[in-house]
Design an enzyme around this catalytic site. Structure first.
Site, PDB file in Angstrom:
ATOM      1  N   GLU A   1       0.834  -1.208   0.000  1.00 20.24           N
ATOM      2  CA  GLU A   1       0.000   0.000   0.000  1.00 20.24           C
ATOM      3  C   GLU A   1       0.870   1.259   0.000  1.00 20.24           C
ATOM      4  OE1 GLU A   1      -4.203  -0.603   1.009  1.00 20.24           O
ATOM      5  OE2 GLU A   1      -3.350  -1.007   2.995  1.00 20.24           O
TER       6      GLU A   1
ATOM      7  N   GLU B   1      -4.866  -8.916   2.792  1.00 19.55           N
ATOM      8  CA  GLU B   1      -5.916  -8.592   3.755  1.00 19.55           C
ATOM      9  C   GLU B   1      -7.136  -9.497   3.675  1.00 19.55           C
ATOM     10  OE1 GLU B   1      -3.273  -5.063   3.682  1.00 19.55           O
ATOM     11  OE2 GLU B   1      -4.056  -6.472   2.189  1.00 19.55           O
TER      12      GLU B   1
END
Length: 266
Positions: A120, A140
């Site tokens: 990210e 995730e």
């Protein structure tokens, strides 16, 4: 210079090198690291002697994502960093380049793991170099979580949507070669040389006129969500003032005189 126990800062000429420094945890994010990152971005933005930034990690890893235990903080040091977060509740998002875009070019030098929060943060950088054994991925969904660092918005704008959705929905790891093939990184180099390559690119940027470099970067991001007509109009607003700078005159003069230009951010 800025820095904390989990984030080191040094200068390589006109390049500010920020190093994630928590090798025992594969540089998983902690409060000291986030605070150090945020301070590093601000230092780069406010110091005119800095023309580029390189973000890397130590111990053969880039970043393995969030460390929830470390983020809880402990003792005096933890409380000190929690006070910083309390004073600016958006600090962690700025540190991860979700809510902040440095005006100087940012080059990522990735070795080893660059997963979850690491991937990210990577999406907030401008140019990306990876060692051959680097691993990328957004894990995730495999853990019942959401990649809330910006990936559902930024990733489909940076790589083809089919690849973005596969990465987001499978949560599988990607090799450096596969990451390069889908456009997530621009260079794959032998292991242990990502930082060297990133610094080479930074030196090429540093040799250019800083006002022009920063205006070009700003224009690319500002116009990304515009129609072509809107973007072209905005480009003129950004671009024309660059031609009126002393650095533009110096660039032309140096070319005519067959010498390296000396840019003064003027």
């Amino acid at each position: 210079m800025a820095g904390t126990e989990h984030l080191t800062v040094r200068r390589e000429g006109a390049t500010l090198v920020l190093t994630l420094d928590r090798p025992e945890a594969r540089n998983a994010l902690s409060l000291p690291m986030l605070v150090g990152l945020y301070d590093g971005w601000i230092e780069a933005d406010t110091d005119d002697d800095v023309r580029s930034v390189v973000l890397t990690g130590t111990g053969g890893a880039f970043c393995a994502g969030m460390d929830l235990k470390a983020l809880a903080g402990d003792g005096m040091a933890g409380q000190r960093y929690r006070d910083r977060l309390k004073a600016d509740p958006d600090l962690h998002w700025k540190a991860m380049l979700r809510h902040h875009r440095p005006r100087k070019p940012v080059i990522a030098a990735v070795e080893g793991y660059c997963v979850a929060g690491g991937t990210e943060i990577l999406q907030g950088t401008d140019i990306r170099v990876a060692g051959e054994s680097a691993t990328f991925g957004l894990f995730e969904v495999r853990r019942g979580l959401f990649p809330i660092g910006g990936s559902t918005v930024r990733l489909p704008r940076q790589i083809p949507r089919t690849h973005a959705l596969e990465m987001l929905l499978t949560g599988r790891p990607y090799s450096a070669r596969e990451a390069a093939a889908i456009g997530l990184v621009g260079h794959v180099v032998p292991d242990g040389t990502a930082l060297t390559k990133a610094l080479e690119i930074a030196e090429q940027i540093n040799a250019c006129a800083p006002l022009a470099v920063e205006a070009v970067k700003a224009s690319v991001y500002e116009t990304a969500g515009m129609t072509e007509a809107e973007g072209l109009a905005a480009e003129l607003e950004r671009g024309w003032p660059v031609f009126d700078t002393a650095d533009a005159e110096e660039g032309a003069r140096a070319f005519a005189e067959k010498r390296p230009p000396v840019y003064k951010r003027a």
